[in-house]
Design a protein around this motif. Structure first.
Motif, PDB file in Angstrom:
ATOM      1  N   CYS A 125      41.069  -2.147  39.115  1.00 43.70           N
ATOM      2  CA  CYS A 125      41.472  -2.647  40.427  1.00 43.70           C
ATOM      3  C   CYS A 125      41.288  -4.164  40.444  1.00 43.70           C
ATOM      4  O   CYS A 125      40.826  -4.749  39.470  1.00 43.70           O
ATOM      5  CB  CYS A 125      40.668  -1.976  41.548  1.00 43.70           C
ATOM      6  SG  CYS A 125      38.908  -2.365  41.547  1.00 43.70           S
TER       7      CYS A 125
ATOM      8  N   PRO B  43      40.172   3.249  34.650  1.00 43.32           N
ATOM      9  CA  PRO B  43      40.081   2.907  36.075  1.00 43.32           C
ATOM     10  C   PRO B  43      40.026   1.397  36.232  1.00 43.32           C
ATOM     11  O   PRO B  43      39.235   0.726  35.582  1.00 43.32           O
ATOM     12  CB  PRO B  43      38.773   3.555  36.525  1.00 43.32           C
ATOM     13  CG  PRO B  43      38.439   4.547  35.463  1.00 43.32           C
ATOM     14  CD  PRO B  43      39.051   4.047  34.199  1.00 43.32           C
TER      15      PRO B  43
ATOM     16  N   ARG C  40      31.494  -3.021  31.218  1.00 42.43           N
ATOM     17  CA  ARG C  40      32.404  -3.377  32.311  1.00 42.43           C
ATOM     18  C   ARG C  40      33.170  -4.624  31.926  1.00 42.43           C
ATOM     19  O   ARG C  40      32.624  -5.520  31.303  1.00 42.43           O
ATOM     20  CB  ARG C  40      31.592  -3.601  33.574  1.00 42.43           C
ATOM     21  CG  ARG C  40      30.795  -2.316  33.883  1.00 42.43           C
ATOM     22  CD  ARG C  40      30.170  -2.298  35.206  1.00 42.43           C
ATOM     23  NE  ARG C  40      31.207  -2.485  36.195  1.00 42.43           N
ATOM     24  CZ  ARG C  40      30.976  -2.949  37.409  1.00 42.43           C
ATOM     25  NH1 ARG C  40      29.765  -3.248  37.763  1.00 42.43           N
ATOM     26  NH2 ARG C  40      31.939  -3.094  38.272  1.00 42.43           N
TER      27      ARG C  40
ATOM     28  N   HIS D   9      39.000  -5.452  45.798  1.00 44.66           N
ATOM     29  CA  HIS D   9      39.169  -4.051  46.217  1.00 44.66           C
ATOM     30  C   HIS D   9      37.818  -3.502  46.677  1.00 44.66           C
ATOM     31  O   HIS D   9      36.778  -3.852  46.112  1.00 44.66           O
ATOM     32  CB  HIS D   9      39.710  -3.230  45.051  1.00 44.66           C
ATOM     33  CG  HIS D   9      40.118  -1.848  45.420  1.00 44.66           C
ATOM     34  ND1 HIS D   9      39.220  -0.810  45.532  1.00 44.66           N
ATOM     35  CD2 HIS D   9      41.332  -1.336  45.734  1.00 44.66           C
ATOM     36  CE1 HIS D   9      39.859   0.290  45.879  1.00 44.66           C
ATOM     37  NE2 HIS D   9      41.152  -0.003  46.004  1.00 44.66           N
ATOM     38  N   PRO D  10      37.802  -2.626  47.688  1.00 44.93           N
ATOM     39  CA  PRO D  10      36.527  -2.069  48.168  1.00 44.93           C
ATOM     40  C   PRO D  10      35.714  -1.344  47.090  1.00 44.93           C
ATOM     41  O   PRO D  10      34.494  -1.282  47.176  1.00 44.93           O
ATOM     42  CB  PRO D  10      36.949  -1.092  49.266  1.00 44.93           C
ATOM     43  CG  PRO D  10      38.294  -1.564  49.721  1.00 44.93           C
ATOM     44  CD  PRO D  10      38.935  -2.201  48.525  1.00 44.93           C
ATOM     45  N   ARG D  11      36.349  -0.828  46.061  1.00 46.70           N
ATOM     46  CA  ARG D  11      35.638  -0.108  44.995  1.00 46.70           C
ATOM     47  C   ARG D  11      35.413  -0.958  43.735  1.00 46.70           C
ATOM     48  O   ARG D  11      35.040  -0.430  42.690  1.00 46.70           O
ATOM     49  CB  ARG D  11      36.383   1.164  44.629  1.00 46.70           C
ATOM     50  CG  ARG D  11      36.419   2.174  45.757  1.00 46.70           C
ATOM     51  CD  ARG D  11      36.626   3.557  45.178  1.00 46.70           C
ATOM     52  NE  ARG D  11      36.571   4.577  46.205  1.00 46.70           N
ATOM     53  CZ  ARG D  11      35.475   5.227  46.551  1.00 46.70           C
ATOM     54  NH1 ARG D  11      34.337   4.952  45.980  1.00 46.70           N
ATOM     55  NH2 ARG D  11      35.518   6.169  47.475  1.00 46.70           N
ATOM     56  N   ALA D  12      35.610  -2.243  43.837  1.00 45.92           N
ATOM     57  CA  ALA D  12      35.476  -3.119  42.666  1.00 45.92           C
ATOM     58  C   ALA D  12      34.081  -3.048  42.045  1.00 45.92           C
ATOM     59  O   ALA D  12      33.948  -3.076  40.821  1.00 45.92           O
ATOM     60  CB  ALA D  12      35.819  -4.556  43.037  1.00 45.92           C
TER      61      ALA D  12
ATOM     62  N   GLU E  46      32.159  -0.641  41.621  1.00 48.47           N
ATOM     63  CA  GLU E  46      31.925   0.554  40.804  1.00 48.47           C
ATOM     64  C   GLU E  46      33.066   0.848  39.819  1.00 48.47           C
ATOM     65  O   GLU E  46      33.030   1.851  39.121  1.00 48.47           O
ATOM     66  CB  GLU E  46      31.699   1.758  41.705  1.00 48.47           C
ATOM     67  CG  GLU E  46      32.872   2.059  42.604  1.00 48.47           C
ATOM     68  CD  GLU E  46      32.464   2.582  43.967  1.00 48.47           C
ATOM     69  OE1 GLU E  46      33.162   3.483  44.447  1.00 48.47           O
ATOM     70  OE2 GLU E  46      31.483   2.099  44.531  1.00 48.47           O
ATOM     71  N   THR E  47      34.046  -0.023  39.766  1.00 49.88           N
ATOM     72  CA  THR E  47      35.197   0.176  38.874  1.00 49.88           C
ATOM     73  C   THR E  47      34.934  -0.557  37.555  1.00 49.88           C
ATOM     74  O   THR E  47      34.581  -1.730  37.564  1.00 49.88           O
ATOM     75  CB  THR E  47      36.487  -0.345  39.539  1.00 49.88           C
ATOM     76  OG1 THR E  47      36.655   0.332  40.795  1.00 49.88           O
ATOM     77  CG2 THR E  47      37.693  -0.088  38.667  1.00 49.88           C
TER      78      THR E  47
END
Length: 143
Positions: A60, A58, A30, A64-67, A69-70
Motif C-alpha cells: 500500500c 501485501p 519490511r 494508507h490506514p494499514r501502512a 502493518e503492511t
C-alpha cells in the motif's frame, strides 16, 4: 550505518522488486519502495497484484490506514514512512532520508542514462563512507 547494495543490469525493475520483496517478506522483513511519481507507484502496485505468480505481496502507500502493518510500502513521498528496515530506491537521485534505513537497495537498469545516474549515487554513498556491495541482475556478487 545503512548497508548499501546495487543491483546492476536489471532488465525488468518491477520484476526485481517483486523478487527481492518476496524473499524479504518471507523472512519477516519490511520494505519501502521509493518511486519517482504517483503514476510509477501505482503501476508498480498494479504489477504486484499478479507478481509473484504464485503468491501475493501485501502492499500500500505510506499514508494508507494499514501502512504500519503492511510489509511492503510503495510511495513517491518521503513523509510519514511507517518503518526503517529496507529501502528500495527507484528514483534517479539518492533518497534524502536513506540513512534512517538499515539497508538501501539501488536497482539499476540497462539504459545508459540510468547507469550514469547510478554512478553518481554510488559516488555519493562511497564519498560519505558507506560500504557498498554490488551484484549483477541475477544476484551474483560483483564486489
Amino acid at each position: 550505518m545503512t548497508r548499501v547494495e546495487f543491483f546492476f543490469n536489471v532488465e525488468n525493475k518491477a520484476l526485481q522488486v517483486a523478487d527481492l520483496g518476496s524473499r524479504a517478506v518471507g523472512k519477516g522483513r519490511r520494505l519501502m519502495v521509493y518511486m519517482g511519481s504517483q503514476q510509477a507507484a501505482e503501476q508498480l502496485g498494479n504489477f504486484l497484484w499478479s507478481n509473484p505468480p504464485i503468491g501475493f505481496l501485501p502492499h500500500c502507500h505510506a499514508t494508507h490506514p494499514r501502512a504500519a502493518e503492511t510489509p511492503l510500502i510503495i510511495d513517491w513521498r518521503s513523509e510519514s514512512l511507517p518503518h526503517d528496515d529496507i529501502l528500495i530506491n527507484l528514483q534517479s537521485q539518492h533518497p534524502p532520508f536513506f540513512s534512517r534505513f538499515r539497508r538501501l537497495i539501488e536497482i539499476v537498469g540497462l539504459d545508459e542514462t540510468d547507469k550514469a545516474e547510478a554512478r553518481e549515487r554510488y559516488r555519493f554513498y562511497r564519498d560519505r563512507g558507506y560500504e557498498i556491495r554490488t551484484f549483477d541482475a541475477n544476484g551474483a556478487a560483483l564486489s
